[in-house]
Scaffold this active site. Sequence first.
Site, PDB file in Angstrom:
ATOM      1  N   HIS A  72       0.837  -1.212   0.000  1.00 51.75           N
ATOM      2  CA  HIS A  72       0.000   0.000   0.000  1.00 51.75           C
ATOM      3  C   HIS A  72       0.868   1.255   0.000  1.00 51.75           C
ATOM      4  CE1 HIS A  72      -3.204   2.823   0.912  1.00 51.75           C
ATOM      5  NE2 HIS A  72      -2.577   3.196   2.010  1.00 51.75           N
ATOM      6  N   ARG A  85       3.927  10.552  -5.389  1.00 55.33           N
ATOM      7  CA  ARG A  85       5.269  11.140  -5.377  1.00 55.33           C
ATOM      8  C   ARG A  85       6.073  10.521  -6.520  1.00 55.33           C
ATOM      9  NH1 ARG A  85       3.707  10.561   0.169  1.00 55.33           N
ATOM     10  NH2 ARG A  85       4.518   8.473   0.125  1.00 55.33           N
TER      11      ARG A  85
END
Lengths: 430, 430
Positions: free
Chosen positions: A142, A151
């Site tokens: 996850h 990101r």
Amino acid sequence: MPKITNDPDKKTWLPVKVDSDFPIQNIPFGVFLTRDDIVTIGTRIGDHAIDLGALHQLGYFEGIPLTDDIFLQDTLNDFISDGKKTWRLVRNRIGEIFDAENGTLRDREDHKKIVLFSMEEIEMQLPVQIGDYTDFYSSKEHATNVGTMFRDPEKALMPNWLHIPVGYHGRSSTIVTSGTPVRRPMGQTLPPGADTPVFGPSKRVDFELEMAFITTDANALGEPVPVDEAEDYIFGMVLFNDWSARDIQKWEYVPLGPFLAKNFASSISPWIVTMDALAPFRVKSPPQDPKPLPYLQQKEKHTFDIHLEVEITPENSVPTVVTKSNFKYMYWTMAQQLAHHTVNGCKINSGDMLGSGTISGPHPDSYGSMLELAWQGTKPLELTGGEKRAFIEDNDTVTMRGYCEKGGLRIGFGEVKGKLLPVFQPKKKS
Amino acid sequence: MPKITNDPDKKTWLPVKVDSDFPIQNIPFGVFLTRDDIVTIGTRIGDHAIDLGALHQLGYFEGIPLTDDIFLQDTLNDFISDGKKTWRLVRNRIGEIFDAENGTLRDREDHKKIVLFSMEEIEMQLPVQIGDYTDFYSSKEHATNVGTMFRDPEKALMPNWLHIPVGYHGRSSTIVTSGTPVRRPMGQTLPPGADTPVFGPSKRVDFELEMAFITTDANALGEPVPVDEAEDYIFGMVLFNDWSARDIQKWEYVPLGPFLAKNFASSISPWIVTMDALAPFRVKSPPQDPKPLPYLQQKEKHTFDIHLEVEITPENSVPTVVTKSNFKYMYWTMAQQLAHHTVNGCKINSGDMLGSGTISGPHPDSYGSMLELAWQGTKPLELTGGEKRAFIEDNDTVTMRGYCEKGGLRIGFGEVKGKLLPVFQPKKKS
């Protein structure tokens, strides 16, 4: 410490269907409203709820050190405070009372009338008053998925992630039990390309497939709980849906973490399954590389093989299982989470709840959130009824289930279910 | 709604020193242990603590709708649940009972013996059971200072900061009352230049000068509290030291926010000063540019002119005031914080606590933390006793004080004090 009785061959005189989550080897604890509108602490075997307050008044717990009103309460907190030895004595005694060979209660129609309820005639309540609730972020899959989306895929995991069971504090006041509807939240979001936020309903309401554990009083303020003692302070586990509003989260969470994106509601399953009931399903957790700092190091088997699934049911349509995952994928164990949480002296009380974080498995069909399953809305799921879903829509019901199975023994958690209602409409001032 | 009585010329028959924080115009609420080891709810005038449980039993609150045991409790939660109208009736009645001209209690030596205590003979307790605790980050100066140090001075404020009263959830179980010692936490930190963390005592323990407000039940789950109603749900305020471990914080806080860096302890002052007592000190908050979204817009005066200071006293040395700040510097108001917190339907209960965030003023001698005052350790402070301090050392005592003053009327909070003990030493296993 009394022995655990988990004999897989044990039978009960109550009817139990073959695939029931609640055979006589489970004996979970919960709180329910009886047909007489009385709140009591109880357990469940098959499709019968058992009133432990009534059993205690009738003398069935004789010889176990319990106060008279320990089960006549609206939360399990005091019973949990009694500690592991007492939980085990009570669970073992319940196992004896309902054993197929034991006629003590089986042959007392007058007692059975008071003690036994069908599941249809009771209403499950929140089982504990949750003092503090902490949520972890302990699935490597996850954390990697989220890091990749938000990101840099090359640096998806933060530098601290492999060293720390990363966690943060959540809101206790909005934890609800299975069946309670949840409102789509309003909030601030930053539309793509905009430089000022707008206010309105969240457009990205998501579930997070989690489990959570409930603690007993573990320490004095200022004193850490060593990792090899931590499991003694865990009462049991529940299924946990950590509802999330992804668009609110994205705008608010830097630098202090998620807040309104999470605290509008979190749902738990009503029966707390004890660590004793889960003992036969212990497995090793994934190897940890790099080796954690000594205060987090563990040997042997410290996690559990728990099958999990999530189902979405649109209004007036059919259910679709959208993911199947397993608790055993979690990188950090519950004992490591508790040892880390207290290493600075933070106090853990009876009834505190610690969530695992989203439980994503290694494959795309085992991801634990819509964010990952539909990959930020780019790959909407097609449901059995023909609907498409990137996130949860108004009036969808989300149901999570979990169970362990081994050598013919099945221990389950039942389900946690919640329907997403449209946003709140304030009454017009006249 | 009954009128507030805040007549600055009012006198009491109890002795009150000229610079006391607790004149008859204050009437704060707290919980204390009496000389007879009984816990009761009380108030304070001058250096006398007043047992409200005893006053109520003697009939002094006749005509006010209160249950018999409302003050015979170990927390204020139930009284706070009674709502603003009741708090005001009780506070006004106390003002009458202790009015210089009123002989009802003044002339009853037998009653006074039961009701009055000197501050030396009682022990203050935590005044509320805090269900959920939220901390905000509402000082623009503090957020700018931290952003300048940790990120880019050109982009010190995050893009969301001027739009959102940024906040996050904290830990309720480790909130302690003034006087409780606090242990230096152990934890993971990343030494400068290293790429793997080490474990040990925090080397950067800091205070954060904050205030906090205590709420009553404000809403049903799923329903927002409008900003222009929010103040009705604020019972009162306390001083708040949000102890922080800067080195632990730096390593752990991305991406989910501060956790072990904050939850080892937080200290509050024991007397809750009501919003009615603070009414004469209302001032306008700083102008907000850009204008917030409509659900956060307010007119008129919604903050308070509260002088604040922090003192450090090393063991066996003299105290030094290291900063003087003011609550009025806060960019976001309490009403805005509460409206934002509930805009997604998050439920606020009686006894919840919401912290302001570090209260830094515009000048370097008004910064609210050692991090800012000594600028990340680069400019250690020289104390009166000759010691130098970049952060808090073992056995230092940190004391925060706060008061309002206007037209000869002074309303104060007393103090919140805490001593930093060395790290916990576990007993050796024999």
